[in-house]
Design an enzyme around this catalytic site. Structure first.
Site, PDB file in Angstrom:
ATOM      1  N   HIS A 203       0.866  -1.224  -0.123  1.00 26.12           N
ATOM      2  CA  HIS A 203       0.140   0.012  -0.130  1.00 26.12           C
ATOM      3  C   HIS A 203       0.920   1.271  -0.113  1.00 26.12           C
ATOM      4  O   HIS A 203       1.481   1.419   0.976  1.00 26.12           O
ATOM      5  CB  HIS A 203      -0.796  -0.095   1.292  1.00 26.12           C
ATOM      6  CG  HIS A 203      -1.888  -1.032   0.989  1.00 26.12           C
ATOM      7  ND1 HIS A 203      -2.507  -1.552   2.446  1.00 26.12           N
ATOM      8  CD2 HIS A 203      -2.604  -1.532  -0.022  1.00 26.12           C
ATOM      9  CE1 HIS A 203      -3.402  -2.485   1.723  1.00 26.12           C
ATOM     10  NE2 HIS A 203      -3.735  -2.517   0.454  1.00 26.12           N
ATOM     11  N   GLU A 206       1.363   4.226   3.024  1.00 23.60           N
ATOM     12  CA  GLU A 206       1.899   3.619   3.956  1.00 23.60           C
ATOM     13  C   GLU A 206       3.306   3.770   4.234  1.00 23.60           C
ATOM     14  O   GLU A 206       3.847   2.779   4.636  1.00 23.60           O
ATOM     15  CB  GLU A 206       1.272   2.175   4.399  1.00 23.60           C
ATOM     16  CG  GLU A 206      -0.334   2.251   4.073  1.00 23.60           C
ATOM     17  CD  GLU A 206      -0.942   0.745   4.554  1.00 23.60           C
ATOM     18  OE1 GLU A 206      -2.251   0.875   4.425  1.00 23.60           O
ATOM     19  OE2 GLU A 206      -0.346  -0.163   4.635  1.00 23.60           O
ATOM     20  N   HIS A 301       2.535  -2.819   7.099  1.00 29.30           N
ATOM     21  CA  HIS A 301       1.736  -1.808   6.585  1.00 29.30           C
ATOM     22  C   HIS A 301       1.591  -0.666   7.757  1.00 29.30           C
ATOM     23  O   HIS A 301       2.368  -0.940   8.909  1.00 29.30           O
ATOM     24  CB  HIS A 301       0.284  -2.458   6.734  1.00 29.30           C
ATOM     25  CG  HIS A 301      -0.023  -3.312   5.432  1.00 29.30           C
ATOM     26  ND1 HIS A 301      -0.681  -3.163   4.480  1.00 29.30           N
ATOM     27  CD2 HIS A 301       0.630  -4.584   5.337  1.00 29.30           C
ATOM     28  CE1 HIS A 301      -0.824  -4.139   3.583  1.00 29.30           C
ATOM     29  NE2 HIS A 301       0.136  -5.222   3.978  1.00 29.30           N
ATOM     30  N   GLU A 374       1.462  -4.075  11.605  1.00 26.52           N
ATOM     31  CA  GLU A 374       0.722  -2.581  11.291  1.00 26.52           C
ATOM     32  C   GLU A 374       1.563  -1.939  12.375  1.00 26.52           C
ATOM     33  O   GLU A 374       1.930  -2.198  13.336  1.00 26.52           O
ATOM     34  CB  GLU A 374      -0.806  -2.850  11.797  1.00 26.52           C
ATOM     35  CG  GLU A 374      -1.654  -3.565  10.865  1.00 26.52           C
ATOM     36  CD  GLU A 374      -1.975  -2.921   9.493  1.00 26.52           C
ATOM     37  OE1 GLU A 374      -1.847  -1.761   9.170  1.00 26.52           O
ATOM     38  OE2 GLU A 374      -2.744  -3.529   8.760  1.00 26.52           O
TER      39      GLU A 374
HETATM   40 ZN    ZN Z   1      -2.116  -1.346   4.139  1.00 20.05          ZN
END
Ligand code: ZN
Length: 481
Positions: A203, A206, A301, A374
């Protein structure tokens, strides 16, 4: 793009703001002039996918000293946001090149009656230097070029335990880099090799994921005793930027062609999702290789609504496997003050079926663990603290270092570090390096019958001696780092 008052013609005057986002990872769609003090900003949607509008990154110049403005970002595609919890955009300028977060008291996030009750983020800013160019962004940018520069520098160090390869090319012909970090002697041994696979920036908006990933790499290639042991026992394969086009274009979630690549693991196409296709091929291939045991897949992420670092894992019928899967996050929680085990969760949502974690969790055998790591776009709470601590570039990298270190605990290689516990003599060496160097010099002078000493002469004598140049000096450089 110059934003002058409506009806004004002629060359822009000082104070008619000039906005620009035509640079790498830049993003700003258009700007509406509301008054001399207020501007509505529109994020450019991801290329070929208008659903995603979160990442922004633009510059402002031609400002007047002491000019005060309010910028309203009016077309976010998400409503839930850390802006409600005190997150603020980052800013830097020509004369202050280090990124800083704006004071949260200058940032407002609210439903705006003027914009169909959309959520709007407004921030007040006072320009303070005529000639500065100011840059504002959603979070600390980490561009494709920055990564290339970093990897180029790493490569030039010619480290025997680091290999950089081009695993493929993106649709716009950007490099898909793969790093392999391991002791080359380990590769030659007959026994089965443990392999850890890490990816980040699927992504593109990010950016914190890149700082975490660089923290992992920096640690693994360092002279730290723990890194040396890990290289002796584990093969690390790292793809630092899975979506280089998206990063370059300033997208938030998608590739050039508008695909959320983290929903296409089941059937990536070599022409539409070439980077994902290449990574998947490699993982599938390695999984069939009897000489390697692919033990971890971690995809990094950044999270736009939660605090701390945390993980997502998979759900299994087998309770024992569930428990085993929780081991790594538990250990990481002990090593990283910003990592939260209580935020860590295990799920099987239908919407996440095409993610790397879910797909590989189904493909790999039950001794492999697949996680999404994350990290908050904003901040973390530590055990004793009452207020959130905003992340900096450095604390994102620190999380990466702690992830790497945790593999030592996981593989119970801790007993191996005993070899690295210094003997009493080494302790003197480590703690009093300058003193030891002078002692050596004294000894050399004594042996050679030299009476007059100078620092240059001292340095020459010491540096020439193999025991010093090969053993002591490398240790010193580590101590001074
Ligand atoms: Zn992501």
């Amino acid at each position: 793009m110059t934003v002058s008052p409506p009806g004004f013609s002629g060359p822009p005057r000082k104070g008619h703001l000039v906005f620009d986002a035509c640079f790498e990872s830049g993003n700003l769609g258009h700007v509406d002039y509301i008054s001399d003090f207020e501007f509505d900003l529109f994020i450019r949607p991801d290329t070929c996918n208008p659903r995603f509008r979160v990442w922004f990154n633009f510059t402002v110049e031609n400002v007047r000293e002491t000019q005060r403005v309010i910028f309203n970002v009016v077309n976010f595609s998400k409503t839930k946001s850390l802006y409600r919890d005190g997150m603020s955009p980052v800013v830097k300028s020509t004369s202050r090149p280090k990124w800083q977060r704006l004071p949260p008291k200058n940032v407002y996030y609210y439903r705006c009656p003027d914009h169909r009750r959309n959520y709007v983020m407004s921030f007040a800013f006072c320009f303070d230097r005529d000639d500065d160019v100011y840059q504002f962004a959603y979070c600390y940018p980490y561009t494709y070029s920055r990564l290339q520069h970093y990897l180029g520098n790493l490569e030039r160090r010619n480290l025997p335990y680091l290999k950089r390869e081009q695993l493929g090319l993106s649709v716009q012909q950007r490099r898909l880099d793969l790093l392999t970090i391991t002791n080359p002697d380990h590769l030659n041994q007959e026994r089965e090799k443990k392999l850890v696979f890490l990816t980040s920036r699927v992504h593109p908006g990010e950016s914190p994921a890149s700082f975490v990933c660089q923290g992992v790499i920096d640690f693994l290639v360092s002279q730290h005793p723990v890194a040396q042991i890990l290289r002796d026992h584990v093969i690390f394969k790292i793809v630092p930027m899975l979506n280089p086009d998206g990063v370059y274009l300033g997208n938030y979630r998608c590739s050039l062609m508008g695909f959320d690549l983290n929903r296409h693991w089941q059937d990536p196409s070599p022409w539409a999702h070439p980077t994902l296709h290449a990574v998947k091929q490699l993982i599938v291939h390695m999984n069939q290789d009897p000489r390697v045991s692919l033990e971890f897949y971690i995809d990094v992420h950044a999270h736009s609504t939660m605090l701390n670092g945390f993980m997502y894992g998979n759900v299994f019928e087998d309770e024992e496997r569930v428990q085993r899967q929780a081991v790594f996050p538990r250990l990481l929680c002990q090593n990283a003050p910003d990592f939260s085990f209580s935020n860590t969760s295990f799920n099987r949502d239908v919407v996440k079926a095409g993610t790397g974690r879910r797909f590989l969790g189904g493909l790999l055998d039950d001794t492999s663990y697949c996680y999404t790591l994350e990290v908050s776009f904003y901040s973390y709470m530590t055990a004793g603290s009452s207020a959130p601590v905003p992340y900096t570039e450095d604390t994102y990298m620190r999380l990466g270092r702690n992830v790497a270190r945790t593999f030592l605990d996981y593989y119970k290689l801790n007993n191996l570090t005993k070899d690295n516990i210094p003997t009493p003599f080494q302790n003197i060496l480590y703690n009093n390096p300058i003193y030891v160097l002078f002692l050596c010099y004294g000894a050399v002078c004594h042996l050679k019958g030299i009476k007059e000493a100078s620092i240059t002469h001292w340095w020459e004598c010491c540096a020439k001696h193999p025991a010093i140049s090969q053993v002591l000096l490398p240790k010193l450089s580590y101590l001074f780092k």
